[in-house]
Design an enzyme around this catalytic site. Structure first.
Site, PDB file in Angstrom:
ATOM      1  N   GLU A  79      12.660   0.226  -0.850  1.00 33.65           N
ATOM      2  CA  GLU A  79      13.687   1.148  -0.360  1.00 33.65           C
ATOM      3  C   GLU A  79      14.948   0.443   0.124  1.00 33.65           C
ATOM      4  OE1 GLU A  79      11.507   3.436   2.507  1.00 33.65           O
ATOM      5  OE2 GLU A  79      10.765   4.850   1.016  1.00 33.65           O
ATOM      6  N   GLU A 110      -8.629  -8.369  -1.134  1.00 26.49           N
ATOM      7  CA  GLU A 110      -8.185  -8.777   0.203  1.00 26.49           C
ATOM      8  C   GLU A 110      -9.011  -9.941   0.764  1.00 26.49           C
ATOM      9  OE1 GLU A 110     -10.257  -6.317   3.671  1.00 26.49           O
ATOM     10  OE2 GLU A 110      -8.904  -5.071   2.484  1.00 26.49           O
TER      11      GLU A 110
END
Length: 270
Positions: A79, A110
């Site tokens: 963004e 992860e």
């Protein structure tokens, strides 16, 4: 370690609640998040300050995370170009398991302590940059490994975690600890913890971009004009700034590509 984000919910028998009761209780918990973020403001200030300094000197901001935390980093990074008109590689979001993990979880991604540094190295990361790990639990091996490697390479590190005294925070030069407590749905850190992380990332990049001169007054003068709504907003901003009519403002905006450039062109040629 016993993490507060994994502790038993304050609520039980959720399946017996009405829809309204579920919503009211989730909202009750959500209202505590901003208070938790407020307590971490001194830590956020330190991190934002060093990120701004590094980026002014030509560095970049890298987010690393897994699952929800990784997705939030990717969202915030993606963004920045449309909001502030910066190059797409100034703020980079990296998620364990690669971009495919944005939509679909990648099993055990992860847990790889080596992969984060490999992912960062693909961007030729260097000691001008900053690495911020995002991990609700503060125990994610992927980000711990990434922070350790960054520290070994003299790269400034930070983190956003939702527990105190975590292994991730211990590795970060500039830790941000927003202690959000047990989730309404036990262990579902996409809820309060995720909301807290989103708030912190919003604050971090907005503060940094303001310090980098990417905002004037309270306006996004460098935003990308990527749809009609933004063109209309930009036109109104140009009208308000230099006092021209809508047609003139729209023409200036179209020819110059941003509010800042349109205003500068007008002032230089009047």
């Amino acid at each position: 370690m016993q993490t507060t984000t994994e502790k038993e919910s304050h609520y039980n028998h959720l399946e017996q609640m009405s829809v309204l009761e579920i919503l009211q209780n989730i909202n009750k918990e959500d209202q505590t998040v901003a208070v938790s973020v407020n307590k971490a403001l001194p830590q956020i200030e330190k991190l934002a300050t060093v990120v701004a300094e590094r980026m002014k000197a030509g560095g970049r901001l890298f987010y690393i995370g897994a699952g929800t935390s990784g997705r939030l980093g990717v969202v915030d990074a993606s963004e920045c170009p449309p909001t502030f008109g910066v190059p797409f590689d100034w703020v980079v979001g990296i998620i364990a398991g690669g971009d495919g993990a944005i939509r679909k979880a990648v099993e055990f991604a992860e847990d790889d302590t080596e992969q984060a540094w490999k992912d960062l190295s693909a961007f030729d990361i260097n000691d001008k940059d900053v690495v911020v790990a995002i991990a609700a639990s503060g125990t994610t091996p992927y980000v711990i490994g990434g922070l350790k490697a960054a520290n070994q390479n003299k790269i400034v590190t930070g983190c956003v975690v939702c527990n105190s005294g975590s292994p991730v925070a211990a590795e970060a030069n500039y830790p941000v600890e927003v202690v959000t407590g047990p989730e309404f749905l036990t262990g579902s850190t996409r809820m309060k913890a995720g909301t807290a992380q989103k708030l912190v990332l919003n604050m971090l990049t907005t503060a940094v971009m303001i310090r980098l001169g990417r905002v004037k007054g309270n306006k996004m003068v460098d935003m990308q004009l990527s749809n009609n709504k933004l063109v209309d907003r930009g036109t109104k901003m140009v009208m308000a700034e230099i006092g021209v009519d809508e047609a003139t403002a729209a023409d200036l905006l179209k020819k110059n590509g941003s509010v800042r450039k349109a205003v500068d062109f007008y002032n230089q040629n009047r």
